[in-house]
Design a protein around this motif. Sequence first.
Motif, PDB file in Angstrom:
ATOM      1  N   ILE A  71      -1.748   3.218  12.456  1.00 41.31           N
ATOM      2  CA  ILE A  71      -2.794   2.838  11.514  1.00 41.31           C
ATOM      3  C   ILE A  71      -4.041   3.665  11.804  1.00 41.31           C
ATOM      4  CG2 ILE A  71      -3.542   0.919  13.012  1.00 41.31           C
ATOM      5  CD1 ILE A  71      -4.201  -0.616  10.377  1.00 41.31           C
ATOM      6  N   THR A  72      -4.641   4.194  10.751  1.00 42.87           N
ATOM      7  CA  THR A  72      -5.865   4.964  10.902  1.00 42.87           C
ATOM      8  C   THR A  72      -7.069   4.027  10.984  1.00 42.87           C
ATOM      9  OG1 THR A  72      -6.276   5.151   8.532  1.00 42.87           O
ATOM     10  CG2 THR A  72      -4.841   6.815   9.529  1.00 42.87           C
ATOM     11  N   ARG A  82      -5.069   3.051   6.813  1.00 40.78           N
ATOM     12  CA  ARG A  82      -3.835   3.620   6.256  1.00 40.78           C
ATOM     13  C   ARG A  82      -2.730   3.480   7.286  1.00 40.78           C
ATOM     14  NH1 ARG A  82      -5.533   8.312   5.426  1.00 40.78           N
ATOM     15  NH2 ARG A  82      -4.401   9.511   6.997  1.00 40.78           N
ATOM     16  N   THR A  83      -1.588   2.978   6.843  1.00 40.45           N
ATOM     17  CA  THR A  83      -0.495   2.683   7.767  1.00 40.45           C
ATOM     18  C   THR A  83       0.705   3.584   7.527  1.00 40.45           C
ATOM     19  OG1 THR A  83       0.375   0.960   6.297  1.00 40.45           O
ATOM     20  CG2 THR A  83      -1.193   0.272   7.998  1.00 40.45           C
ATOM     21  N   ASN A  84       1.511   3.717   8.555  1.00 38.30           N
ATOM     22  CA  ASN A  84       2.741   4.484   8.457  1.00 38.30           C
ATOM     23  C   ASN A  84       3.776   3.825   9.366  1.00 38.30           C
ATOM     24  OD1 ASN A  84       4.269   6.540   7.367  1.00 38.30           O
ATOM     25  ND2 ASN A  84       3.863   7.923   9.084  1.00 38.30           N
TER      26      ASN A  84
END
Length: 123
Positions: free
Chosen positions: A51-52, A56-58
Amino acid sequence: QVQLVESGGGEVQVGGSLRLSCEYSGTIFRVNPMGWLRQGAGSQRELVASITRGGRTNYTDSVKGRFTISRDDAKNMVALQMDDLKPEDTGVYYCNAVFGPGRDGTFYFTSHWGQGTQVTVSS
């Protein structure tokens, strides 16, 4: 002082849920993306979620739709909500700052590691 403390692991049955927490200290963790890594028996650590600072997640494909990462920088914490757990989710989970990927797709992490938290999913 730079420190990472993971908690929240345990043993659950297939389909169960766990919520992991990572308390961090140190600016390097507050200002960079953070991630959760999993290390199964005899395996290398694998980045499963990140997570930034902006949220923003990945996720790696194997956990998409089941895991949710979040962060609260006011509390210096990163969490990982794990639902519908499977036996292959078993391992020690660590958190760390995430850098990259590089040109070869490799992600990098700081040299600071916590003790991790054990997750065991039994069938």
